[in-house]
Design an enzyme around this catalytic site. Structure first.
Site, PDB file in Angstrom:
ATOM      1  N   GLU A   1      11.795  -4.353  39.945  1.00 37.77           N
ATOM      2  CA  GLU A   1      12.512  -5.628  39.971  1.00 37.77           C
ATOM      3  C   GLU A   1      11.536  -6.814  39.969  1.00 37.77           C
ATOM      4  O   GLU A   1      11.735  -7.809  40.674  1.00 37.77           O
ATOM      5  CB  GLU A   1      13.449  -5.689  41.186  1.00 37.77           C
ATOM      6  CG  GLU A   1      14.503  -4.607  41.181  1.00 37.77           C
ATOM      7  CD  GLU A   1      15.522  -4.747  42.303  1.00 37.77           C
ATOM      8  OE1 GLU A   1      16.715  -4.561  42.039  1.00 37.77           O
ATOM      9  OE2 GLU A   1      15.109  -5.047  43.439  1.00 37.77           O
TER      10      GLU A   1
ATOM     11  N   GLU B   1      19.858   1.058  39.055  1.00 30.88           N
ATOM     12  CA  GLU B   1      20.401   0.969  40.412  1.00 30.88           C
ATOM     13  C   GLU B   1      21.848   0.505  40.327  1.00 30.88           C
ATOM     14  O   GLU B   1      22.125  -0.655  40.010  1.00 30.88           O
ATOM     15  CB  GLU B   1      19.573   0.011  41.288  1.00 30.88           C
ATOM     16  CG  GLU B   1      18.173   0.514  41.582  1.00 30.88           C
ATOM     17  CD  GLU B   1      17.422  -0.340  42.592  1.00 30.88           C
ATOM     18  OE1 GLU B   1      18.063  -1.212  43.217  1.00 30.88           O
ATOM     19  OE2 GLU B   1      16.211  -0.141  42.745  1.00 30.88           O
TER      20      GLU B   1
END
Length: 600
Positions: free
Chosen positions: A178, A253
């Protein structure tokens, strides 16, 4: 196309257990395993949050829900707890975790980052990075890259041979994590890629980012995975825009629930809110990784915390139940059964999933009398002295507690503790007079002390280093500012290090006042899961047979400590409790279920 995809999904499960190498590649719209379409149905579970003895059981539950893959982070701070000291043994043996998955017919997606977030202490970074002057994490800074390179090469020695192109079951490996929510330096990302390849990760690499940050966190040439969105057309549009107009499509995710932090409600999401979304994603041929499939427990002192300019510091609970399909103890939930039904609709006709094992037995332990007791004031090690308070890092201490001590002139006034991280329990001449809590932005107390010279103690607990956001580089612990009494800075401190890394052979002495360590035992005819009910206690940690099971805190929502059967034994089992606030409590009660949703 759909019938062939489903057929090859079934064949892939058989292939993972086999010998020999495989080709895992990117097709224009789907992953390709040995040249055939492969739909990845994955669930995240972390080897560090599950007893090693229970890995196989959790993986069999994954297969029973219909998963063909498991995802896991790799945690730098468990593998290099001190600079240059590496540990891949016991519960940290991630290579054994991957091999066990292969034996159980599961592929693996590996996420060594080295930044992981994951509601984990310092986002996975080892505390000692904070001691390196000038070191800047998630950057091209020389010291960071030097330590990062040494670490990722050690990981490569363990795991590179287990990649699918070398005969193993690791399908692909994620670089960074991320990053788009933190920065946008493509040179830094490419440096990550090169270091991974140098470490032996020569298979398929990818990045993952929240939907709005993919452009910043994606490295051209690698697959851009997407986090946090599940509308099929939105997922495909994001991937195509960042990947030359092509797929495949992967949600790295997918959140069917959320994590907890101390002092807030337990987060739950009904299965029906997500079952339809899962159905649409799989129906669109999009691969997915559920975060989490099984959360488990963040044992010891390894939970992280969140903090930003809008919200206070939020340390996470030890229970990482996550309202996941598999609960903290590894049992199927209603969400598990609903997701299993959905996944079943996307398997070839006639496919029979493994039977769902029944819930593991759980027992209620009778009252445990912790009659052996010692005060922390009577068990102090030799102090470190300094003019001003020293941080945990300056004291070469990663986790646990530090007692700060000085003498002051008594009387009335305001005590201010600058830079308290994170919980400070204040004592005057051994008597508790107040608690300061970073969560509540508390840093001062009005005190009325006895006349004359008095002893001032501040017991500080590290509640977990920040794991997400811009404050990763401001993560030192302890008292990091000046302590003032009546407006004057206090000088001349003694610091007592209390890391509580082990309680084995701990000599209990000093009475039963102040923070105390209590010890006792209970008998079991046969090991079975159980829970300790901590609602009569205040705050502290629990060990069973030497295993640190995590923290409890009456503020909630977590009110129980999960005790896995795998760490119990027939006959006598030892319990140790370090209690900070209620030294008078002596009896530990048992339950046969978790209590995760009760606030004080």
């Amino acid at each position: 196309m759909r019938r062939s995809l489903l057929f090859f999904m079934m064949m892939a499960v058989l292939a993972v257990r086999g010998q020999g190498t495989h080709r895992f590649e990117l097709g224009d719209s789907s992953f390709l395993l040995d040249g055939k379409p492969f739909l990845m149905i994955s669930g995240e579970m972390h080897y560090t949050r599950v007893p090693r003895e229970a890995w196989r059981q959790r993986m069999r539950m994954a297969r029973a829900m219909g998963l063909n893959t498991v995802g896991t982070y790799v945690f730098w701070n468990v593998h290099e707890p001190e600079k240059g000291t590496f540990d891949f043994s016991g519960n940290n043996d991630i290579a054994a975790f991957v091999r066990t998955a292969k034996e159980e017919g599961l592929w693996v997606v590996l996420r060594p980052s080295p930044y992981v977030c994951a509601e984990w202490e310092f986002g996975g970074y080892p505390y000692w990075l904070e001691k390196e002057a000038g070191l800047v994490v998630r950057s091209k800074e020389t010291k960071y890259i030097e330590e990062y390179r040494k670490y990722i090469h050690e990981v490569g020695r363990q795991l590179a041979p287990l990649q699918v192109n070398h005969g193993g079951n690791i399908l692909m490996v994620q670089i960074e994590n991320e990053y788009g929510s933190y920065g946008s330096d493509k040179e830094y990302l490419d440096l990550n890629r090169r270091m991974f390849v140098e470490a032996g990760f020569d298979g398929l690499l990818y990045t993952c980012d929240p939907a709005g940050d993919v452009g910043k966190g994606h490295l051209p040439g690698l697959l851009p995975a997407v986090n946090g969105v599940d509308r099929p057309e939105r997922v495909k549009e994001i991937v195509r825009r960042n990947h030359d107009g092509k797929g495949p499509y992967y949600i790295a995710e997918w959140y069917p629930a959320w994590f907890d932090w101390w002092g807030t409600r337990h987060h739950t999401v009904p299965a029906e809110r997500y079952a339809g979304r899962l159905d649409s994603v799989l129906g669109a041929g999009i691969s997915i990784n559920m975060y989490m499939f099984h959360g488990g427990t963040t044992r010891g002192f390894m939970n992280g915390g969140n903090y930003n300019d809008r919200n206070p510091y939020e340390p996470q609970t030890s229970s990482y139940d996550y309202d996941a399909p598999l609960d903290e103890a590894g049992n199927a939930t209603a969400k598990f059964m609903e997701f299993r039904k959905v996944i079943g609709r996307h398997l070839p006709a006639g496919t029979v999933l493994p039977e769902v094992p029944p819930a593991k037995p759980a027992v209620k332990v009778g009252a445990v009398h912790l009659s052996e007791v010692g005060s922390v004031f009577g068990m102090l090690p030799a102090p470190v002295t300094a003019s001003r308070p020293m941080s945990f890092e300056e004291l070469d201490q990663a986790y646990g507690y530090v007692l700060y001590r000085t003498d002051v002139d008594g009387g009335g006034g305001l005590l201010r503790v600058g830079g308290l991280r994170d919980l400070g329990i204040v004592f005057v001449n051994g008597r508790r007079v107040g608690v300061l809590d970073r969560r509540l932005r508390q840093d001062s107390l009005v005190l009325e002390m006895p006349a004359g010279r008095v002893r001032l103690d501040i017991l500080v607990e590290n509640l977990g280093r920040i794991n997400f956001g811009p404050y990763l580089l401001k993560n030192t612990k302890g008292i990091i500012g000046a302590v003032e009494w009546r407006g004057k800075e206090l000088r001349g401190w003694q610091m007592y290090r209390l890391p509580f890394g082990s309680v084995e052979g701990l000599a209990l002495k000093g009475g039963d006042s102040g923070p105390v360590v209590r010890r006792g035992s209970f008998m079991m005819d046969a090991p079975a899961d159980t829970y300790f009910d901590m609602r009569k206690w205040g705050k502290g940690c629990v060990w069973v047979n030497g295993h640190n099971l995590g923290r409890y805190w009456r503020v909630g929502p977590q009110q129980t400590i999960y005790v896995p059967a795998e760490w119990l034994k027939k006959g006598r089992n030892e319990v140790v409790v370090f209690e900070l606030l209620k030294p008078e409590v002596e009896v530990l009660e048992g339950l046969d279920h978790a209590v995760l949703d009760e606030l004080e």
